[in-house]
Design a protein around this motif. Structure first.
Motif: not given
Lengths: 68, 291
Positions: B42-58
């Protein structure tokens, strides 16, 4: 040109291989990424912010680039 | 100065292409990896989330499991390809009847698209119709079912990769072996050196640069295997062949989780570079001279 050749000069440092400034920058980035991911996984859950890892990496990186 | 400008002019197409197709996409993937981005939401915009993806990844158990089985896959595939490739290269250095024919057909797997290879191997390993389960059942009484057995699925993906890419190793090593000077070998034979001594002390050091280049190419390729495995096993059974490339595919396309998929890609690229660099440092980097 003189500064270029000085920058690319292989200098003896504490690293076990011959390196130029770009090699040492690369090693610093590799250590920065590894330390940050390690910190996120094991240290950050204990309460210490990941910015500590960034600060340690910056100091370590500067030391490696200068003395490596 | 004129020659320097001319040099830059000659280099400019390469720099332009490298920048457009190599450096810019890399920087863009790093940028995306710091965002939450689902362009179909619904919201196709990019939302800056710092290193959250890397935090999820580890903490992502699926990612860590994928990494483990990818390392096992790369190890078994690349080592097998090197050993087999070297044996075949040595065999093709000798003269035998039908050598030209064999040399031609042994490179055929190389010209097949990975997706075709995966489809063909799927046909060959499907229990009801495949030739491989049929032969294994008739000869050894073994029921091969890659849809049920994780070990069988893993082994078949390794064998498929070895079948597909060993000819590349063979061709590289033939090129290296052909260019070796004959003198050291003749001298070693005169001195009474055995075959294994000649291999370890003369052949191997002389072909080391070609061998390392081949290892680097195969290592990088094997780490990002997707299409063959996706066609053959779909990453299953369970997640036993969900290699890192398949994991990224599953994260990015069905879930449209572009930010997280980019973070995984960046970490995989990082690991690939580190492994290649460690190999380089361990095997060919010049040692520092101490005063």
């Amino acid at each position: 040109m003189a500064s270029d050749s000085r920058n690319n000069e292989k200098q003896p440092g504490f690293l076990p291989i011959e390196t130029n400034w770009f090699d040492r920058l690369f090693i610093s980035i590799v250590i920065w990424v590894a330390l940050t991911l390690f910190w996120m996984r094991f240290i950050e859950p204990l309460g210490l912010s990941v910015w500590f890892a960034v600060a340690i990496s910056a100091v370590l990186g500067a030391y490696i680039i200068r003395k490596g | 100065m004129h020659s320097q400008k001319f040099g830059w002019l000659l280099l400019s197409p390469t720099i332009l292409i490298l920048g457009l197709f190599g450096i810019f996409p890399f920087i863009y993937v790093v940028w995306v990896s710091f965002h939450q981005w689902n362009p179909f939401a619904a919201n196709p915009l990019m939302v800056f989330n710092w290193a959250s993806n890397y935090r999820t990844l580890v903490f992502d158990k699926q990612f860590l499991a994928s990494l483990g089985i990818t390392i096992a896959f790369v190890f078994f595939a690349v080592v097998s390809e090197l050993v087999l490739g070297y044996v075949l290269a040595q065999a093709l250095m000798k003269d035998f009847p039908g050598k030209a024919f064999f040399r031609t057909i042994h490179t055929l797997p190389l010209i097949m698209a990975p997706i075709i290879v995966g489809s063909v191997w799927k046909l060959m390993t499907t229990p009801s119709i495949g030739i491989i389960p049929y032969l294994l059942r008739s000869w050894f009484g073994y029921d091969l079912n890659i849809g049920q057995s994780a070990a069988a699925a893993f082994t078949i993906t390794v064998i498929m990769d070895v079948w597909h890419w060993t000819p590349l190793v063979t061709l590289s090593l033939i090129a290296a072996l052909v260019s070796l000077p004959p003198d050291p070998f003749e001298q070693a034979q005169i001195d009474g050196a055995g075959k294994s001594q000649i291999f370890w002390h003369i052949t191997l050091p002389l072909i080391r640069p070609a061998l390392l280049a081949t290892v680097f190419i195969r290592l990088m390729d094997a780490l990002r295997t997707v299409d063959e495995v996706l066609m053959l096993t779909g990453g299953g059974p369970g997640s036993s062949t969900r290699y890192i490339g398949v994991h990224i595919f599953r994260e990015v396309f069905p879930k449209t989780n572009y930010g997280y998929g980019s973070a995984i890609s960046v970490v995989v690229l990082y690991l690939t570079i580190v492994v290649c660099w460690l190999l380089y440092v361990g095997l060919i980097a010049p040692r520092a001279k101490r005063g």
